[in-house]
Design an enzyme around this catalytic site. Structure first.
Site, PDB file in Angstrom:
ATOM      1  N   THR A 170     -27.109  -6.967  11.017  1.00  0.00           N
ATOM      2  CA  THR A 170     -27.585  -7.068  10.231  1.00  0.00           C
ATOM      3  C   THR A 170     -27.008  -6.644   9.080  1.00  0.00           C
ATOM      4  OG1 THR A 170     -29.804  -5.919  10.938  1.00  0.00           O
ATOM      5  CG2 THR A 170     -29.411  -5.700   9.312  1.00  0.00           C
ATOM      6  N   GLN A 215      -5.928  -3.437  -1.670  1.00  0.00           N
ATOM      7  CA  GLN A 215      -4.969  -2.098  -2.572  1.00  0.00           C
ATOM      8  C   GLN A 215      -4.921  -2.571  -4.221  1.00  0.00           C
ATOM      9  OE1 GLN A 215      -3.921   0.323  -0.761  1.00  0.00           O
ATOM     10  NE2 GLN A 215      -3.868   1.962  -2.335  1.00  0.00           N
ATOM     11  N   CYS A 243      -3.430   4.912   6.710  1.00  0.00           N
ATOM     12  CA  CYS A 243      -3.632   4.809   8.047  1.00  0.00           C
ATOM     13  C   CYS A 243      -2.603   5.960   9.631  1.00  0.00           C
ATOM     14  CB  CYS A 243      -4.295   3.713   8.462  1.00  0.00           C
ATOM     15  SG  CYS A 243      -2.752   2.362   7.436  1.00  0.00           S
ATOM     16  N   GLY A 291     -13.096  -1.586  -0.042  1.00  0.00           N
ATOM     17  CA  GLY A 291     -14.342  -1.566  -0.703  1.00  0.00           C
ATOM     18  C   GLY A 291     -13.920   0.048  -1.163  1.00  0.00           C
ATOM     19  N   HIS A 292     -13.396   0.795   0.127  1.00  0.00           N
ATOM     20  CA  HIS A 292     -12.859   2.003  -0.545  1.00  0.00           C
ATOM     21  C   HIS A 292     -12.308   2.515  -1.364  1.00  0.00           C
ATOM     22  CE1 HIS A 292     -10.272   1.489   3.140  1.00  0.00           C
ATOM     23  NE2 HIS A 292     -10.083   2.521   2.456  1.00  0.00           N
ATOM     24  N   ASN A 327       0.823  -1.773  -0.243  1.00  0.00           N
ATOM     25  CA  ASN A 327      -0.430   0.369  -0.267  1.00  0.00           C
ATOM     26  C   ASN A 327       1.242   1.274  -0.134  1.00  0.00           C
ATOM     27  OD1 ASN A 327       0.572  -0.880   2.894  1.00  0.00           O
ATOM     28  ND2 ASN A 327      -0.184   0.608   3.516  1.00  0.00           N
TER      29      ASN A 327
END
Length: 277
Positions: free
Chosen positions: A134, A76, A221, A97-98, A48
């Site tokens: 959920t 990545q 991060c 996903g992002h 990354n």
């Protein structure tokens, strides 16, 4: 790394296989590190920070018949390069996903049929009993649509990502003597450019160019940390070069004009900091 260290603190054996100066681990070194009691090998598909691609399929071949499970973190890589679980030969693969334009907070875990796996969160039997709670249906749908769009981009001839990345690298390299590429020159993500700027710190450079460029010195991060990147340290870079590193990324929507503006801003910031010009 942190889940592995957590397991080690609980008494599990942990072996960390070193990488070379380009951030790549060898399949042979991984195979040699496997012990009779090894349960799992985990290697990221693409780093990354520097974008180096790891030889996952070769590692899978080396592990074939050993009974050791192989996991790869493909967060990545998905959306930037073709990713196929059968071609890679992995038992487990994780996706965020992002990283390919789905919403934040949604991800996926591929589990090959027959792979033994146990939940770490407990409650109801959602998601095949592995993750109670959920399901976030809108985010799941978004992940699927993002995957479809990524597949269309990857199916197009040529590589817009690579062209934009190389354009950015070329403009920076032509204007900044001593600019150093970090990572593998060929086996790396087409959108990622990690370079060390001489005579300046990466954080200082980005601060000076912040009006025109949004980037980081390492993993997002860990943004804000002033210590040298652990990834660059594992690659054997000295402290000065590691502190001068900046990770730059382009996207499918990045234009040539944006590359020009960003490179001009970085060049001007470097000239101001390094030479006072």
């Amino acid at each position: 790394m942190e889940p592995a260290r957590h397991l080690a603190a609980q008494g599990w054996g942990l072996t960390i296989v070193p990488v070379d100066g380009m951030g790549r681990v060898s399949a042979e070194a991984v195979a040699e590190a496997v012990r009779p009691d090894t349960a799992l090998v985990s290697v990221m598909l693409a780093n990354n920070e520097v974008g180096t691609l790891q030889p996952i399929a070769e590692i899978a071949t080396q592990l074939s018949g050993s009974g050791v499970l192989l996991h790869t973190d493909a967060a990545q890589a998905v959306g930037k390069v073709a990713v196929n679980v059968d071609a890679l030969g992995v038992d487990l693969l994780t996706v965020a996903g992002h990283k390919f334009q789905a919403s934040k907070g949604i991800g996926a875990l591929y589990v090959r049929q027959g792979t033994p796996i146990r939940q770490i969160l407990f409650g109801a039997g959602h998601e095949r009993g592995l993750r109670p709670g959920t399901e976030n249906v809108p985010a799941i749908i978004g992940l699927g649509v993002a995957a479809e769009l990524a597949a269309r981009h990857l199916a197009q001839p040529g590589s817009t990502l690579r062209d934009r990345r190389d354009q950015l690298h070329g403009r920076l390299g032509a204007a900044i003597p001593g600019l150093s590429l970090n990572g593998h020159p060929e086996d790396r993500l087409p959108n990622t450019l990690n370079v060390s700027f001489p005579q300046v710190s990466g954080q200082g450079l980005l601060a000076a160019a912040s009006d025109a460029v949004m980037a980081s010195v390492g993993a997002a991060c860990h943004a804000g940390e002033s210590a040298p990147s652990g990834v660059l340290g594992a690659m054997g870079l000295d402290t000065t070069r590691a502190l001068g590193a900046v990770r730059l990324s382009v996207g499918w929507q990045t234009t040539e004009d944006e590359i020009t503006r960003a490179s001009d801003a970085l060049i001007h910031a470097w000239q101001h900091l390094a030479t006072g010009g």
